[in-house]
Write a protein that holds these residues in place. Structure first.
Motif, PDB file in Angstrom:
ATOM      1  N   SER A   4     -40.797 -43.551  -5.904  1.00 13.46           N
ATOM      2  CA  SER A   4     -39.439 -43.011  -5.850  1.00 13.46           C
ATOM      3  C   SER A   4     -38.462 -44.109  -5.456  1.00 13.46           C
ATOM      4  O   SER A   4     -38.830 -45.068  -4.771  1.00 13.46           O
ATOM      5  N   MET A   5     -37.235 -43.975  -5.898  1.00 11.70           N
ATOM      6  CA  MET A   5     -36.248 -45.012  -5.593  1.00 11.70           C
ATOM      7  C   MET A   5     -36.068 -45.173  -4.087  1.00 11.70           C
ATOM      8  O   MET A   5     -35.925 -46.297  -3.577  1.00 11.70           O
ATOM      9  N   ALA A   6     -36.106 -44.051  -3.364  1.00  9.95           N
ATOM     10  CA  ALA A   6     -35.941 -44.111  -1.910  1.00  9.95           C
ATOM     11  C   ALA A   6     -37.070 -44.913  -1.266  1.00  9.95           C
ATOM     12  O   ALA A   6     -36.839 -45.757  -0.394  1.00  9.95           O
ATOM     13  N   MET A   7     -38.332 -44.661  -1.705  1.00 14.11           N
ATOM     14  CA  MET A   7     -39.452 -45.383  -1.123  1.00 14.11           C
ATOM     15  C   MET A   7     -39.456 -46.851  -1.550  1.00 14.11           C
ATOM     16  O   MET A   7     -39.781 -47.739  -0.755  1.00 14.11           O
ATOM     17  N   MET A   8     -39.079 -47.126  -2.794  1.00 23.18           N
ATOM     18  CA  MET A   8     -39.030 -48.517  -3.248  1.00 23.18           C
ATOM     19  C   MET A   8     -38.058 -49.321  -2.398  1.00 23.18           C
ATOM     20  O   MET A   8     -38.297 -50.498  -2.100  1.00 23.18           O
ATOM     21  N   LEU A   9     -36.970 -48.690  -1.985  1.00 32.13           N
ATOM     22  CA  LEU A   9     -36.011 -49.380  -1.117  1.00 32.13           C
ATOM     23  C   LEU A   9     -36.584 -49.602   0.281  1.00 32.13           C
ATOM     24  O   LEU A   9     -36.304 -50.621   0.916  1.00 32.13           O
ATOM     25  N   VAL A  10     -37.395 -48.667   0.758  1.00 32.85           N
ATOM     26  CA  VAL A  10     -38.069 -48.860   2.045  1.00 32.85           C
ATOM     27  C   VAL A  10     -39.039 -50.032   1.950  1.00 32.85           C
ATOM     28  O   VAL A  10     -39.121 -50.878   2.850  1.00 32.85           O
ATOM     29  N   LEU A  11     -39.772 -50.108   0.840  1.00 28.36           N
ATOM     30  CA  LEU A  11     -40.723 -51.200   0.658  1.00 28.36           C
ATOM     31  C   LEU A  11     -40.026 -52.559   0.645  1.00 28.36           C
ATOM     32  O   LEU A  11     -40.614 -53.572   1.025  1.00 28.36           O
ATOM     33  N   GLU A  12     -38.763 -52.562   0.228  1.00 29.75           N
ATOM     34  CA  GLU A  12     -37.995 -53.812   0.204  1.00 29.75           C
ATOM     35  C   GLU A  12     -37.791 -54.380   1.606  1.00 29.75           C
ATOM     36  O   GLU A  12     -37.512 -55.565   1.763  1.00 29.75           O
ATOM     37  N   THR A  13     -37.928 -53.540   2.633  1.00 27.81           N
ATOM     38  CA  THR A  13     -37.696 -54.010   3.998  1.00 27.81           C
ATOM     39  C   THR A  13     -38.948 -54.617   4.630  1.00 27.81           C
ATOM     40  O   THR A  13     -38.896 -55.100   5.762  1.00 27.81           O
ATOM     41  N   LEU A  14     -40.069 -54.591   3.919  1.00 26.06           N
ATOM     42  CA  LEU A  14     -41.303 -55.204   4.403  1.00 26.06           C
ATOM     43  C   LEU A  14     -41.371 -56.671   3.998  1.00 26.06           C
ATOM     44  O   LEU A  14     -40.738 -57.095   3.018  1.00 26.06           O
ATOM     45  N   THR A  15     -42.159 -57.459   4.716  1.00 32.72           N
ATOM     46  CA  THR A  15     -42.423 -58.830   4.279  1.00 32.72           C
ATOM     47  C   THR A  15     -43.328 -58.755   3.052  1.00 32.72           C
ATOM     48  O   THR A  15     -43.987 -57.729   2.815  1.00 32.72           O
ATOM     49  N   PRO A  16     -43.410 -59.814   2.241  1.00 30.10           N
ATOM     50  CA  PRO A  16     -44.278 -59.783   1.057  1.00 30.10           C
ATOM     51  C   PRO A  16     -45.716 -59.375   1.367  1.00 30.10           C
ATOM     52  O   PRO A  16     -46.285 -58.526   0.673  1.00 30.10           O
ATOM     53  N   THR A  17     -46.314 -59.965   2.402  1.00 35.06           N
ATOM     54  CA  THR A  17     -47.706 -59.628   2.725  1.00 35.06           C
ATOM     55  C   THR A  17     -47.825 -58.198   3.213  1.00 35.06           C
ATOM     56  O   THR A  17     -48.761 -57.477   2.846  1.00 35.06           O
ATOM     57  N   GLU A  18     -46.874 -57.737   4.031  1.00 35.26           N
ATOM     58  CA  GLU A  18     -46.886 -56.354   4.495  1.00 35.26           C
ATOM     59  C   GLU A  18     -46.782 -55.396   3.308  1.00 35.26           C
ATOM     60  O   GLU A  18     -47.475 -54.374   3.261  1.00 35.26           O
ATOM     61  N   ARG A  19     -45.932 -55.737   2.380  1.00 37.57           N
ATOM     62  CA  ARG A  19     -45.745 -54.871   1.211  1.00 37.57           C
ATOM     63  C   ARG A  19     -47.029 -54.795   0.388  1.00 37.57           C
ATOM     64  O   ARG A  19     -47.443 -53.709  -0.030  1.00 37.57           O
ATOM     65  N   ALA A  20     -47.664 -55.940   0.176  1.00 40.99           N
ATOM     66  CA  ALA A  20     -48.913 -55.964  -0.589  1.00 40.99           C
ATOM     67  C   ALA A  20     -49.984 -55.129   0.103  1.00 40.99           C
ATOM     68  O   ALA A  20     -50.657 -54.306  -0.531  1.00 40.99           O
TER      69      ALA A  20
END
Length: 317
Positions: free
Chosen positions: A129-145
């Motif tokens: 979802s767009m809302a969750m994708m924006l939340v994922l943007e606030t993580l560091t690259p490794t955290e996101r992975a």
């Protein structure tokens, strides 16, 4: 004898021989495996990058590396492909980070016109979802992975550790930190597509008729509007906050739009609105819903981000 055995093993696996040719059986097996998992790999890359174009580039890099792998040495082909994709996506994330720093205005994830079955997988739908994708943007690259691989795709910690070049113990700590970070920022409760559709219908009616009070009735007091024009199309360069300011912005910007040009669509697994002008997609408007009210409005106008709105994208776990 050892040399002859190695050559026979390579031939059986379809590896290149002394003449440089590749056995058709190997090529077919590599291609078949890649195609079978392609939608999964695209989903992994897209959730890590928020960009369909970059995810496609990552898949190209993944294929080039996969085509050179000795399949006889691979125990779990799916896990191996996910590992390659994750590593390539992490490399691409750093490049994408530099691009975002010079981006004109707000950067929003690239919207996808998704197939109806994606919405049926609640966990997958929530993750894209767009809302969750924006939340994922606030993580560091490794955290996101780590978060994406563990929480969305249920990859084992040992496999994630190999993909991100960390120890399993470190990956567990990163996963715990990422979960806490996401939990504090994600929508306050699970929202069904039907709830989203109801709110969107009310929003569409009010926006298409310039009904200021109608907009105020469906917008949360702390609603945030984000516009992404990429410096190519006119859009708000900074977030617009508050129901009154957002409603007046919408009345000014959408009040002249006819209801027929603002149509519903399934975007990133949830109902959204697509504005078409002269037959071309001009704007995609996605929403975030909390407690029945719109708390986030995400308007993507950058033409470079709208290419995946012309055909449905298949996402898989």
């Amino acid at each position: 004898m050892k040399s002859e055995h190695r050559e026979r093993t390579q031939d059986a696996a379809g590896r290149p021989g002394d003449d440089g040719r590749v056995d058709d059986g190997y090529a077919d097996a590599a291609t078949e495996t890649f195609v079978a998992h392609r939608n999964l790999l695209f989903t992994v890359a897209y959730e890590m990058l928020g960009s369909a174009a970059d995810a496609e580039d990552v898949l190209q890099e993944t294929w080039l590396r996969w085509a050179g792998v000795d399949l006889a040495s691979v125990r779990d082909r799916r896990a191996y492909l996910v590992r390659i994709t994750t590593r390539q996506a992490l490399i691409r994330l750093r490049t994408l980070g530099r691009r975002k720093e010079s981006y004109v205005g707000t950067w929003l994830p690239e919207p996808l016109l998704t197939t109806p079955d994606v919405a049926e997988d609640i966990e997958l739908a929530d993750s894209v979802s767009m809302a969750m994708m924006l939340v994922l943007e606030t993580l560091t690259p490794t955290e996101r992975a780590v978060f994406v691989l563990r929480e969305v795709f249920d990859i084992e910690y040992d496999e994630i550790a190999e993909a991100v070049d960390k120890s399993p113990a470190a990956v567990r700590q990163i996963a715990h930190r990422a979960r806490a970070h996401v939990s504090a920022r994600r929508p306050r409760g699970t929202v069904s597509p039907s709830e989203t559709q109801d709110a969107l219908d009310a929003f569409q009616r009010a926006a298409a008729t310039g009904d200021l009070q109608g907009l105020l009735d469906i917008l949360a007091p702390d609603v945030v509007f984000l516009g992404d024009g990429g410096g190519v199309k006119q859009a708000a360069l900074q977030p617009v906050m508050g129901a009154d300011r957002v409603a007046r912005l919408l009345v000014a910007g959408l009040g002249r739009i006819t209801a027929s040009s603002l149509r519903p669509a399934q975007v990133n697994a949830y109902p959204a609105l697509v504005l078409r002008l002269d037959g071309e997609v001009d704007t995609v408007v996605a929403v975030r819903i909390d407690d029945g009210l719109i708390t986030g409005l995400y308007s993507v106008r950058n033409p470079a981000k709208l290419s995946h709105m012309h055909r449905e994208t298949v996402l898989r776990r």
